[in-house]
Design a protein around this motif. Structure first.
Motif, PDB file in Angstrom:
ATOM      1  N   HIS A  65       0.861  -1.194   0.000  1.00 37.85           N
ATOM      2  CA  HIS A  65       0.000   0.000   0.000  1.00 37.85           C
ATOM      3  C   HIS A  65       0.890   1.234   0.000  1.00 37.85           C
ATOM      4  O   HIS A  65       1.740   1.389   0.882  1.00 37.85           O
ATOM      5  N   LYS A  79      -9.234  -5.964  -5.745  1.00 41.92           N
ATOM      6  CA  LYS A  79      -9.366  -6.469  -4.378  1.00 41.92           C
ATOM      7  C   LYS A  79     -10.707  -6.049  -3.797  1.00 41.92           C
ATOM      8  O   LYS A  79     -11.165  -4.930  -4.045  1.00 41.92           O
ATOM      9  N   TYR A 136     -13.089  -6.408  -0.004  1.00 45.56           N
ATOM     10  CA  TYR A 136     -12.955  -6.594   1.440  1.00 45.56           C
ATOM     11  C   TYR A 136     -14.240  -7.168   2.030  1.00 45.56           C
ATOM     12  O   TYR A 136     -15.338  -6.770   1.635  1.00 45.56           O
ATOM     13  N   HIS A 172      -9.868  -9.887   0.997  1.00 48.04           N
ATOM     14  CA  HIS A 172      -9.501  -9.767   2.413  1.00 48.04           C
ATOM     15  C   HIS A 172     -10.618 -10.469   3.183  1.00 48.04           C
ATOM     16  O   HIS A 172     -11.740  -9.976   3.250  1.00 48.04           O
ATOM     17  N   HIS A 194      -3.051 -12.414   2.503  1.00 44.48           N
ATOM     18  CA  HIS A 194      -2.540 -12.382   3.887  1.00 44.48           C
ATOM     19  C   HIS A 194      -3.143 -13.450   4.808  1.00 44.48           C
ATOM     20  O   HIS A 194      -3.724 -13.134   5.850  1.00 44.48           O
ATOM     21  N   SER A 209      -4.052  -6.621  10.136  1.00 42.96           N
ATOM     22  CA  SER A 209      -5.233  -7.480  10.028  1.00 42.96           C
ATOM     23  C   SER A 209      -5.148  -8.339   8.781  1.00 42.96           C
ATOM     24  O   SER A 209      -4.910  -7.799   7.705  1.00 42.96           O
ATOM     25  N   ASP A 262       2.462  -6.883   2.155  1.00 38.18           N
ATOM     26  CA  ASP A 262       1.340  -6.088   2.685  1.00 38.18           C
ATOM     27  C   ASP A 262       1.867  -4.817   3.367  1.00 38.18           C
ATOM     28  O   ASP A 262       1.341  -4.377   4.393  1.00 38.18           O
ATOM     29  N   GLY A 314      -1.712  -2.351   9.930  1.00 37.54           N
ATOM     30  CA  GLY A 314      -0.705  -2.648   8.912  1.00 37.54           C
ATOM     31  C   GLY A 314       0.704  -2.443   9.415  1.00 37.54           C
ATOM     32  O   GLY A 314       0.939  -1.684  10.366  1.00 37.54           O
TER      33      GLY A 314
HETATM   34  N1  DUC Z   1      -4.599  -4.980   6.759  1.00 39.94           N
HETATM   35  C1  DUC Z   1      -5.242  -4.574   5.683  1.00 39.94           C
HETATM   36  O1  DUC Z   1      -6.324  -5.028   5.432  1.00 39.94           O
HETATM   37  N2  DUC Z   1      -4.704  -3.648   4.908  1.00 39.94           N
HETATM   38  C2  DUC Z   1      -3.493  -3.000   5.171  1.00 39.94           C
HETATM   39  C3  DUC Z   1      -2.690  -3.669   6.173  1.00 39.94           C
HETATM   40  C4  DUC Z   1      -3.408  -4.556   7.092  1.00 39.94           C
HETATM   41  O2  DUC Z   1      -2.922  -4.918   8.105  1.00 39.94           O
END
Ligand code: DUC
Ligand code: ZN
Ligand code: ZN
Length: 478
Positions: free
Chosen positions: A61, A157, A159, A189, A245, A294, A321, A347
């Protein structure tokens, strides 16, 4: 044959082979991989060191506009394309794919145009953009997305959490159906928003607001359930899906089960899930906020499960990430020095440390071989995100994006030595073996002897082709 540059005497590793050879480069591309190449206007002696494809960090990001209700909780990102790309280059990464966010009620096309302006003239390495879709209106899905996909944004992406970003199952199905029709790859996500909100409210009402409660509010079942649901929705539509992630064994098991049913599900994990645990959130004076991401880091059992997934092929891609929030009043501490965990940006930074960490913990410690390292950090990202064979490999015709690694070099990770604009690293003090000492992008040496040799603005935008996760529409052998 005449070359602009010959890299002599390297041990070349790709996702399939490790060979001793020279690399001939002309006009920024690899034109020969062979023994004893001559005829270079310049030569660079690798001296037996490892010559690997430059890394591709396909989850980072950079310079996302401030937005309350997103992962940032309104905090500012400290890295834009300039410092982000420089930091990536120093860590052996030569392509980045950050995220262009559509905010609700806004046009995704306008967001992309704005993001191009933010990137233009800034980077030292090449880049593409994933799109984040938070408002899948008929206009977004029917007109904007198809046009943007044709402009080379073939990955999106979505969420399942964050107040300002999360989509309902109905909306996810709409996005997946569009992605299937337009052949775009979807990243998800996966955390259950309702459960984690309920848990967070309960914790707050009991006065439990310290950073460590972040992990308590997002336990592994929150991620497991969402992963199962996301995969189920992808199954209903018949579309490939990247679960990003992944933090532990249960969601990985959902990926395995889905694959056993014949689905194309791609799994990503990140350094923080291999090296940190929820205990790292339990530090005095809000220090735990530094490792608040997260999904949260879990425990040693989760780490072991992820290593098994890396070894047995369940994990396909390894990305940082990178989420660049400083530990100060504009970043992690925006809501104050003792704010509730719910108001702290999510993050951790990691663009520069991603590759050395996996090299050291994976290759040097004997958990994976060099080819698997290259696959996880470069080749698979290139294929999945439509950048292969131009990026992610060492082959005739590919861009000469290369990192020459000293596999013996011992480095203690110190934030003071990194090139991002974040004032900490979650990996402070970690000792790693192996570092990319010389880095080339399209044949230009951009990092050498710990010095930047490139000017911002040399990096180019990359149009992505269709992801390899989709079966080819037609075959051509030429
Ligand atoms: N979680 C996310 O969803 N985005 C950025 C970084 C993080 O920890
Ligand atoms: Zn995410
Ligand atoms: Zn992210």
């Amino acid at each position: 044959m005449n070359f602009d540059l010959v890299i002599k005497d390297g041990t070349i590793a790709t996702a399939s082979d490790v060979v001793r050879a020279d690399v001939g480069i002309t006009d920024g591309r690899i034109v020969a991989v062979a023994e004893r190449l001559t005829g270079g206007k310049r030569t660079l002696d690798a001296g037996g060191r490892l010559v690997l494809p430059g890394g591709i960090d396909a989850h980072c990001h950079l310079d996302q506009p401030q937005a309350p209700g997103a992962a940032s909780k309104g905090a500012a990102m400290a890295d834009g394309f300039r410092t982000g790309s420089i930091s990536a280059a120093f860590g052996g990464t030569t392509t980045i794919v950050p995220f262009c966010v559509q905010h609700r009620g806004k046009s995704v096309t306008a967001a992309v145009d704005d993001y191009h302006r933010r990137a233009s003239g800034q980077t030292v390495i090449d880049y593409a953009f994933h799109l984040i879709i938070s408002d899948p209106t008929p206009a977004t899905l029917g007109q904007e997305l198809p046009a943007l996909i044709r402009r080379g944004h073939t990955s999106l992406k979505v969420y399942m959490t964050y107040e300002a970003l999360h989509l309902s199952d109905h909306q996810l199905l709409d996005v997946f159906a569009t992605a299937r029709r337009e052949r775009a790859i979807v990243l998800i996500h996966a955390e259950n928003h309702e459960i984690l909100t309920w848990l967070a409210e309960r914790l707050e009402s009991e006065g439990r607001t310290a950073p460590k409660e972040h992990a308590a509010s997002r336990p592994l079942p929150v991620e497991r359930e969402a992963t199962h649901r996301a995969v189920t929705l992808a199954e209903i539509i018949g579309v490939p899906l990247v679960v990003v992630h992944i933090s532990g064994g249960d969601p990985l098991e959902e990926v395995r089960r889905a694959r056993a049913r014949g689905l194309t599900i791609i799994a990503e994990t990140c350094p923080q899930y291999l090296l940190l645990t929820a205990d790292d959130l339990d530090m005095p004076d809000m220090e735990g906020a530094k490792v608040m991401c997260s999904p949260p880091p879990r425990d040693v059992a989760a780490q072991a499960a992820l290593w098994r997934g890396i070894q047995d092929g369940t994990v396909d891609i390894f990305n940082s990430d990178h989420a660049p929030y400083r530990f100060d009043s504009e970043g992690k501490l925006l809501a104050g020095p003792s704010a509730s965990f719910r108001r702290v940006a999510n993050g951790v930074p990691g663009l520069e440390t991603r590759l050395p960490i996996l090299f050291s913990e994976g290759v040097v410690k004997g958990r994976i071989d060099l080819s698997r390292f290259v696959a996880l950090t470069a080749t698979n990202n290139a294929k999945i995100y439509g950048l292969h064979p131009r990026k992610g490999t060492i082959a005739v015709g590919a861009d000469a994006d290369l990192a020459i690694w000293n596999p013996e070099k011992l480095v203690t990770i110190r934030n003071a030595d990194l090139h991002h604009n974040v004032n900490y690293t979650p990996f402070e003090g970690l000792e790693v073996q192996g570092w990319p000492e010389t880095v080339l992008s399209r044949g230009d040496v951009i990092v050498e002897e710990r010095m930047l040799k490139a000017s911002p603005g040399r990096g180019r935008f990359l149009e992505q082709k269709t992801s390899s996760a989709f079966p080819p529409e037609s075959r051509s052998w030429t």
